[in-house]
Structure formats: C-alpha cells, structure tokens
Write a protein that holds these residues in place. Structure first.
Motif, PDB file in Angstrom:
ATOM      1  N   GLU A   9      17.980 -61.316  60.024  1.00 38.71           N
ATOM      2  CA  GLU A   9      19.418 -61.530  59.909  1.00 38.71           C
ATOM      3  C   GLU A   9      20.205 -60.278  60.263  1.00 38.71           C
ATOM      4  O   GLU A   9      19.744 -59.149  60.082  1.00 38.71           O
ATOM      5  N   PHE A  10      21.411 -60.526  60.718  1.00 40.50           N
ATOM      6  CA  PHE A  10      22.319 -59.447  61.088  1.00 40.50           C
ATOM      7  C   PHE A  10      22.782 -58.690  59.856  1.00 40.50           C
ATOM      8  O   PHE A  10      23.060 -59.284  58.800  1.00 40.50           O
ATOM      9  N   THR A  64      27.636 -57.537  68.263  1.00 37.15           N
ATOM     10  CA  THR A  64      27.842 -58.835  67.634  1.00 37.15           C
ATOM     11  C   THR A  64      26.724 -59.168  66.657  1.00 37.15           C
ATOM     12  O   THR A  64      25.744 -58.448  66.545  1.00 37.15           O
ATOM     13  N   ILE A  65      26.871 -60.310  66.008  1.00 31.38           N
ATOM     14  CA  ILE A  65      25.878 -60.755  65.028  1.00 31.38           C
ATOM     15  C   ILE A  65      24.701 -61.461  65.691  1.00 31.38           C
ATOM     16  O   ILE A  65      23.724 -61.771  65.030  1.00 31.38           O
ATOM     17  N   THR A  66      24.785 -61.712  66.969  1.00 33.52           N
ATOM     18  CA  THR A  66      23.809 -62.565  67.654  1.00 33.52           C
ATOM     19  C   THR A  66      22.609 -61.780  68.144  1.00 33.52           C
ATOM     20  O   THR A  66      22.737 -60.874  68.970  1.00 33.52           O
ATOM     21  N   ARG A  67      21.439 -62.152  67.655  1.00 34.10           N
ATOM     22  CA  ARG A  67      20.218 -61.443  68.034  1.00 34.10           C
ATOM     23  C   ARG A  67      19.991 -61.455  69.539  1.00 34.10           C
ATOM     24  O   ARG A  67      19.498 -60.476  70.108  1.00 34.10           O
ATOM     25  N   ALA A  68      20.352 -62.526  70.190  1.00 32.76           N
ATOM     26  CA  ALA A  68      20.096 -62.654  71.627  1.00 32.76           C
ATOM     27  C   ALA A  68      20.858 -61.627  72.458  1.00 32.76           C
ATOM     28  O   ALA A  68      20.518 -61.398  73.621  1.00 32.76           O
ATOM     29  N   ASN A  69      21.888 -61.022  71.873  1.00 34.08           N
ATOM     30  CA  ASN A  69      22.651 -60.002  72.593  1.00 34.08           C
ATOM     31  C   ASN A  69      21.978 -58.640  72.598  1.00 34.08           C
ATOM     32  O   ASN A  69      22.479 -57.713  73.228  1.00 34.08           O
ATOM     33  N   TYR A  70      20.879 -58.517  71.890  1.00 36.99           N
ATOM     34  CA  TYR A  70      20.198 -57.224  71.764  1.00 36.99           C
ATOM     35  C   TYR A  70      18.898 -57.248  72.567  1.00 36.99           C
ATOM     36  O   TYR A  70      18.072 -58.132  72.392  1.00 36.99           O
TER      37      TYR A  70
END
Length: 122
Positions: A46-47, A103-109
C-alpha cells in the motif's frame, strides 16, 4: 537505471519514531518523483507517501497523515521518511520507489528497493 537501497528500519515501541532513508544511484536519480510503500504480512502493498522531484509536492495516505513526513535531499540523491507516533499497525516492510509522478498508484513507479522491516510493538 535507478538503484534504491532502504535503511533505517528496526524494532520500536508504540509511540516511538524512526527515520527511513533511501539513497539512489544513477545519473538521473534526482529527477524522479519518489514514493514510499509498505506491505504487511498477508496484505497488499500500500501507498504511504510520495514527493515530487523538486520536493514541492507531497502526498500522504490518510492513515499516516500528520505522523509521517517525506522529504528529499537531491544533493545526496536521498529520500527520507520520518515516522513519528508509530502504531503497531504500522508494522510492515517499507519500500521506496522511483516513478513518473508522486501518486498513490504503484504502476506509476518503475524502480523499487528491496525493503526494510519496521516492527512496532505494543
């Protein structure tokens, strides 16, 4: 390519504090937005918090707002997570990540460290 190595985890009593560090290597490491995530046993990752490359924008999960502070020192290519008033439910492996947006989105990392264990005893 960006390499990340977290440190600073450990065992602490409830109400205590820890500061996590995440130095990064790579010529353009300082240009990446950075985030912290955590994963407790049996739960999804989780973020926790994120910060823009300049440090001017930060973002926090509601569960840590007001207790955790994310910061960065681009001269040292390092991002930090100051964690205060720790609770047993904060127990998890904490990961830092470099991405395309804070952002909170894992896919952005795109790049992830190996994680550091934080254990909060009651």
């Amino acid at each position: 390519q960006v390499q990340l190595v977290e440190s600073g985890g450990g065992l602490v009593q409830a109400g205590g504090s820890l500061r996590l560090s995440c130095p990064s290597s790579g010529r353009t490491a300082r240009m990446y937005p950075m985030g912290w995530f955590r994963q407790a046993p049996g739960k999804e990752r989780e973020f926790v918090a994120a910060i823009s490359w300049s440090g001017g924008t930060t973002n926090y999960a509601a569960s840590v707002q007001g207790r955790f502070t994310i910061s960065r020192d681009n001269a040292k290519n390092t991002v930090y997570l100051q964690m205060n008033t720790l609770k047993p439910e904060d127990t998890a492996v904490y990961y830092c990540a470099a991405g395309r947006a804070p952002t909170i989105t894992r896919a952005n990392y795109d790049y992830w460290g190996q994680g550091t264990q934080v254990t909060v005893s009651s």
